[in-house]
Design a protein around this motif. Structure first.
Motif, PDB file in Angstrom:
ATOM      1  N   GLN A 167       0.853  -1.187   0.000  1.00  0.00           N
ATOM      2  CA  GLN A 167       0.000   0.000   0.000  1.00  0.00           C
ATOM      3  C   GLN A 167       0.889   1.237   0.000  1.00  0.00           C
ATOM      4  OE1 GLN A 167      -0.672  -2.498   2.659  1.00  0.00           O
ATOM      5  NE2 GLN A 167      -1.826  -3.466   1.012  1.00  0.00           N
ATOM      6  N   ILE A 208       0.666   5.499   0.130  1.00  0.00           N
ATOM      7  CA  ILE A 208      -0.186   6.651   0.418  1.00  0.00           C
ATOM      8  C   ILE A 208       0.635   7.921   0.255  1.00  0.00           C
ATOM      9  CG2 ILE A 208      -1.627   7.806   2.122  1.00  0.00           C
ATOM     10  CD1 ILE A 208      -2.200   5.078   3.336  1.00  0.00           C
ATOM     11  N   TYR A 267       3.110  -1.535  -8.033  1.00  0.00           N
ATOM     12  CA  TYR A 267       2.150  -0.961  -7.089  1.00  0.00           C
ATOM     13  C   TYR A 267       2.095   0.559  -7.276  1.00  0.00           C
ATOM     14  CZ  TYR A 267       3.390  -5.428  -5.000  1.00  0.00           C
ATOM     15  OH  TYR A 267       3.650  -6.754  -4.794  1.00  0.00           O
ATOM     16  N   TRP A 268       0.891   1.097  -7.038  1.00  0.00           N
ATOM     17  CA  TRP A 268       0.673   2.530  -7.230  1.00  0.00           C
ATOM     18  C   TRP A 268      -0.115   3.106  -6.068  1.00  0.00           C
ATOM     19  CZ3 TRP A 268       2.605   5.334 -11.280  1.00  0.00           C
ATOM     20  CH2 TRP A 268       3.184   4.599 -12.318  1.00  0.00           C
ATOM     21  N   GLY A 269       0.195   4.381  -5.746  1.00  0.00           N
ATOM     22  CA  GLY A 269      -0.623   5.120  -4.806  1.00  0.00           C
ATOM     23  C   GLY A 269      -1.831   5.723  -5.508  1.00  0.00           C
ATOM     24  N   GLN A 270      -2.638   6.423  -4.739  1.00  0.00           N
ATOM     25  CA  GLN A 270      -3.877   6.991  -5.265  1.00  0.00           C
ATOM     26  C   GLN A 270      -3.653   8.329  -5.945  1.00  0.00           C
ATOM     27  OE1 GLN A 270      -2.893   7.319  -2.187  1.00  0.00           O
ATOM     28  NE2 GLN A 270      -3.295   9.475  -1.666  1.00  0.00           N
ATOM     29  N   GLY A 271      -2.498   8.925  -5.745  1.00  0.00           N
ATOM     30  CA  GLY A 271      -2.180  10.197  -6.384  1.00  0.00           C
ATOM     31  C   GLY A 271      -2.478  11.391  -5.507  1.00  0.00           C
ATOM     32  N   THR A 272      -1.727  12.466  -5.731  1.00  0.00           N
ATOM     33  CA  THR A 272      -1.959  13.717  -5.019  1.00  0.00           C
ATOM     34  C   THR A 272      -1.822  14.860  -6.022  1.00  0.00           C
ATOM     35  OG1 THR A 272      -1.296  15.062  -3.104  1.00  0.00           O
ATOM     36  CG2 THR A 272       0.479  13.963  -4.287  1.00  0.00           C
ATOM     37  N   CYS A 321       5.487   9.745   0.348  1.00  0.00           N
ATOM     38  CA  CYS A 321       4.775   8.514   0.024  1.00  0.00           C
ATOM     39  C   CYS A 321       5.157   7.469   1.059  1.00  0.00           C
ATOM     40  CB  CYS A 321       5.125   8.042  -1.371  1.00  0.00           C
ATOM     41  SG  CYS A 321       4.457   6.416  -1.793  1.00  0.00           S
ATOM     42  N   TYR A 338       1.930  10.596  -8.722  1.00  0.00           N
ATOM     43  CA  TYR A 338       1.752   9.240  -8.220  1.00  0.00           C
ATOM     44  C   TYR A 338       3.086   8.667  -7.736  1.00  0.00           C
ATOM     45  CZ  TYR A 338      -2.710   9.320 -10.715  1.00  0.00           C
ATOM     46  OH  TYR A 338      -3.967   9.635 -11.166  1.00  0.00           O
TER      47      TYR A 338
END
Length: 126
Positions: free
Chosen positions: A3, A5, A115-120, A22, A95
């Motif tokens: 995960q 974030i 794997y990727w985060g949700q982005g900001t 992140c 990301y």
């Protein structure tokens, strides 16, 4: 499963600075190469920066070289992107991405990451 974030995005004037973070969980952080990508509205996701597992080697897109710095703290399971001298063309969703394995530097194509985060969102006003 890893995960990711992201945090630290926001609105800044041209010439300003932001630091993205992140935080990773679910895997030994030092077993991951870490990258930052961005995607502007209507455009494809593009490589920004990558750092190897040990943090000694980095690679940057030409468009951000000299302005952005990627770093990692393996004790805190966190990768950072320090962004200075921001320009309106840096506006995008940023990301964080992770790649399983041991890499001196790390890959630069989005399809190479696991794997990727949700982005900001980062918005730079002129």
């Amino acid at each position: 499963q890893v995960q990711l974030i992201e945090s630290g995005g926001g609105l800044v004037q041209a010439g300003g600075s932001l630091r993205l973070s992140c935080a990773a969980s679910g895997r030994t952080f030092s077993s991951l190469a870490m990258g930052w990508f961005r995607q502007a509205a209507g455009k494809e996701r593009e490589f920004v920066a990558v750092i190897g597992n040990g943090g000694a080697r980095t690679n940057y897109a030409d468009s951000v070289k000299g302005r952005f710095t990627i770093s990692r703290d393996n004790a805190k399971n966190t990768v950072y992107l320090q962004m200075n001298s921001l320009k309106p063309e840096d506006t995008a969703v940023y990301y964080c991405a992770a790649k399983d394995g041991i890499f001196y530097i790390g890959p630069t194509r989005p399809d190479q990451y696991d794997y990727w985060g949700q982005g900001t969102q980062v918005t730079v006003s002129s």
